[in-house]
Design a protein around this motif. Structure first.
Motif, PDB file in Angstrom:
ATOM      1  N   ASP A 107       0.836  -1.203   0.000  1.00 14.48           N
ATOM      2  CA  ASP A 107       0.000   0.000   0.000  1.00 14.48           C
ATOM      3  C   ASP A 107       0.870   1.252   0.000  1.00 14.48           C
ATOM      4  O   ASP A 107       0.596   2.226  -0.708  1.00 14.48           O
ATOM      5  CB  ASP A 107      -0.921   0.015   1.225  1.00 14.48           C
ATOM      6  N   GLY A 108       1.922   1.226   0.825  1.00 13.80           N
ATOM      7  CA  GLY A 108       2.806   2.385   0.913  1.00 13.80           C
ATOM      8  C   GLY A 108       3.546   2.643  -0.376  1.00 13.80           C
ATOM      9  O   GLY A 108       3.672   3.791  -0.822  1.00 13.80           O
ATOM     10  N   ILE A 109       4.047   1.579  -0.989  1.00 13.72           N
ATOM     11  CA  ILE A 109       4.777   1.724  -2.253  1.00 13.72           C
ATOM     12  C   ILE A 109       3.840   2.200  -3.360  1.00 13.72           C
ATOM     13  O   ILE A 109       4.213   3.004  -4.213  1.00 13.72           O
ATOM     14  CB  ILE A 109       5.444   0.392  -2.643  1.00 13.72           C
ATOM     15  N   GLY A 110       2.610   1.707  -3.347  1.00  9.71           N
ATOM     16  CA  GLY A 110       1.668   2.013  -4.426  1.00  9.71           C
ATOM     17  C   GLY A 110       0.934   3.330  -4.286  1.00  9.71           C
ATOM     18  O   GLY A 110       0.245   3.750  -5.223  1.00  9.71           O
ATOM     19  N   GLU A 111       1.082   4.005  -3.152  1.00 12.54           N
ATOM     20  CA  GLU A 111       0.301   5.228  -2.919  1.00 12.54           C
ATOM     21  C   GLU A 111       0.528   6.280  -4.001  1.00 12.54           C
ATOM     22  O   GLU A 111      -0.423   6.851  -4.553  1.00 12.54           O
ATOM     23  CB  GLU A 111       0.651   5.814  -1.554  1.00 12.54           C
ATOM     24  N   SER A 112       1.785   6.534  -4.330  1.00 15.97           N
ATOM     25  CA  SER A 112       2.073   7.565  -5.336  1.00 15.97           C
ATOM     26  C   SER A 112       1.556   7.149  -6.711  1.00 15.97           C
ATOM     27  O   SER A 112       1.138   8.000  -7.512  1.00 15.97           O
ATOM     28  CB  SER A 112       3.570   7.846  -5.398  1.00 15.97           C
ATOM     29  N   LEU A 113       1.562   5.848  -6.986  1.00 13.74           N
ATOM     30  CA  LEU A 113       1.057   5.364  -8.274  1.00 13.74           C
ATOM     31  C   LEU A 113      -0.450   5.562  -8.376  1.00 13.74           C
ATOM     32  O   LEU A 113      -0.969   5.973  -9.417  1.00 13.74           O
ATOM     33  CB  LEU A 113       1.408   3.885  -8.444  1.00 13.74           C
ATOM     34  N   ARG A 114      -1.149   5.263  -7.281  1.00 11.97           N
ATOM     35  CA  ARG A 114      -2.600   5.488  -7.273  1.00 11.97           C
ATOM     36  C   ARG A 114      -2.912   6.977  -7.413  1.00 11.97           C
ATOM     37  O   ARG A 114      -3.872   7.360  -8.097  1.00 11.97           O
ATOM     38  CB  ARG A 114      -3.209   4.939  -5.980  1.00 11.97           C
ATOM     39  N   ASN A 115      -2.101   7.816  -6.771  1.00  7.61           N
ATOM     40  CA  ASN A 115      -2.318   9.264  -6.871  1.00  7.61           C
ATOM     41  C   ASN A 115      -2.108   9.772  -8.294  1.00  7.61           C
ATOM     42  O   ASN A 115      -2.664  10.800  -8.676  1.00  7.61           O
ATOM     43  CB  ASN A 115      -1.372  10.005  -5.922  1.00  7.61           C
ATOM     44  N   MET A 116      -1.313   9.021  -9.065  1.00  4.77           N
ATOM     45  CA  MET A 116      -1.074   9.392 -10.464  1.00  4.77           C
ATOM     46  C   MET A 116      -2.165   8.852 -11.389  1.00  4.77           C
ATOM     47  O   MET A 116      -2.126   9.078 -12.595  1.00  4.77           O
ATOM     48  CB  MET A 116       0.294   8.877 -10.912  1.00  4.77           C
ATOM     49  N   GLY A 117      -3.131   8.106 -10.821  1.00  2.00           N
ATOM     50  CA  GLY A 117      -4.247   7.614 -11.615  1.00  2.00           C
ATOM     51  C   GLY A 117      -4.106   6.190 -12.104  1.00  2.00           C
ATOM     52  O   GLY A 117      -4.936   5.709 -12.893  1.00  2.00           O
ATOM     53  N   MET A 118      -3.082   5.471 -11.637  1.00  2.00           N
ATOM     54  CA  MET A 118      -2.904   4.092 -12.058  1.00  2.00           C
ATOM     55  C   MET A 118      -3.966   3.208 -11.408  1.00  2.00           C
ATOM     56  O   MET A 118      -4.279   3.377 -10.229  1.00  2.00           O
ATOM     57  CB  MET A 118      -1.495   3.623 -11.653  1.00  2.00           C
ATOM     58  N   ASN A 119      -4.550   2.287 -12.172  1.00  2.00           N
ATOM     59  CA  ASN A 119      -5.613   1.447 -11.619  1.00  2.00           C
ATOM     60  C   ASN A 119      -5.034   0.368 -10.700  1.00  2.00           C
ATOM     61  O   ASN A 119      -3.820   0.184 -10.611  1.00  2.00           O
ATOM     62  CB  ASN A 119      -6.484   0.839 -12.729  1.00  2.00           C
TER      63      ASN A 119
END
Length: 252
Positions: A107-119
């Motif tokens: 979750d921590g690693i993926g946070e910035s990716l989700r904020n960039m709109g990645m599904n």
């Protein structure tokens, strides 16, 4: 000739403790070229981490200017600051404290990716790729910070920093909380990533032995002032100040 990607000019910063003001950083300037690793060394309280925090806008700059590819970022806010974090990421001294204990490492690693709109599916795949790139099995994405060792958590923190594909990585005492064997492993990982990802690195440490193994140039701080600057070979083999000689003798 390599491009200058980060430039600091006459940085200064003071703090007030009780009734006294003390200067943490005093008129420090340096350039960092693409693909270069600059080591900043000095004892605790010499101003190393304050410089890192000013570059990443975690501390205001009292005096001086910071430029990212010739664009001033000294007082960046809002969208401009978010853009900076696409280019500059930091790895901290205590990795477990930099993760939310209520969430998994994934979750921590993926946070910035989700904020960039990645599904969700793309984020999961990218997180697993990042973990494996940093020497961890993809199942570590399901673990919580308290369930892994310090070295494993720092690998996850490096994976998180790489998620947005930054060009500049700031390592603020990133190995100092680890034992000697794990320090060596993390340093080897950073060397590999620097080469493979063409990263520009600002490596902050009190340990000149690590700096000697990793950095192209070294800046020595004492009491917030830059007392020495040069190639790693120049500074280590031909120190100009007693302070630098004392640092070298303590670790080499």
């Amino acid at each position: 000739m390599a491009e200058t990607v980060l430039k600091a000019e006459h940085l200064s910063k003071s703090f007030i403790s009780g009734n006294k003001r003390f200067t943490a950083v005093d008129d420090v300037s340096f350039n960092l070229k693409q693909g270069e690793c600059l080591g900043i060394v000095g004892e605790s309280g010499s101003g190393k981490s304050t410089i890192a925090k000013m570059i990443t806008c975690l501390e205001d700059v009292a005096r001086g200017q910071i430029f990212l590819r010739n664009q001033e970022i000294t007082k960046a806010k809002g969208k401009a600051l978010r853009n900076i974090y696409q280019d500059i990421q930091m790895v901290f001294q205590n990795p477990a404290e930099s993760f939310d204990p209520r969430h998994t490492l994934g979750d921590g690693i993926g946070e910035s990716l989700r904020n960039m709109g990645m599904n969700r599916k793309e984020t999961k795949e990218r997180v697993e790729q990042l973990l494996e790139k940093c020497g961890l099995d993809k199942e570590f994405s399901q673990r919580y910070p308290h369930q892994v060792s310090g070295g494993q958590c720092q690998r996850a923190a490096i994976a998180r920093a790489l998620a947005v594909k930054p060009s500049i990585l700031i390592c603020d005492e990133a190995t100092s909380a680890l034992d000697v064997t794990v320090q060596k492993q993390i340093l080897e990982l950073l060397i590999e990533l620097k080469h493979n990802e063409n990263l520009t690195v600002l490596f902050i440490s009190h340990d000149l032995a690590l700096v000697q193994a990793f950095c192209d140039h070294v800046m020595v701080l004492n009491g917030g002032k830059m007392v020495e600057y040069g190639t790693t070979e120049q500074v280590i083999d031909h120190p100009k100040t007693d302070y630098t000689r004392t640092l070298i003798e303590s670790v080499l």
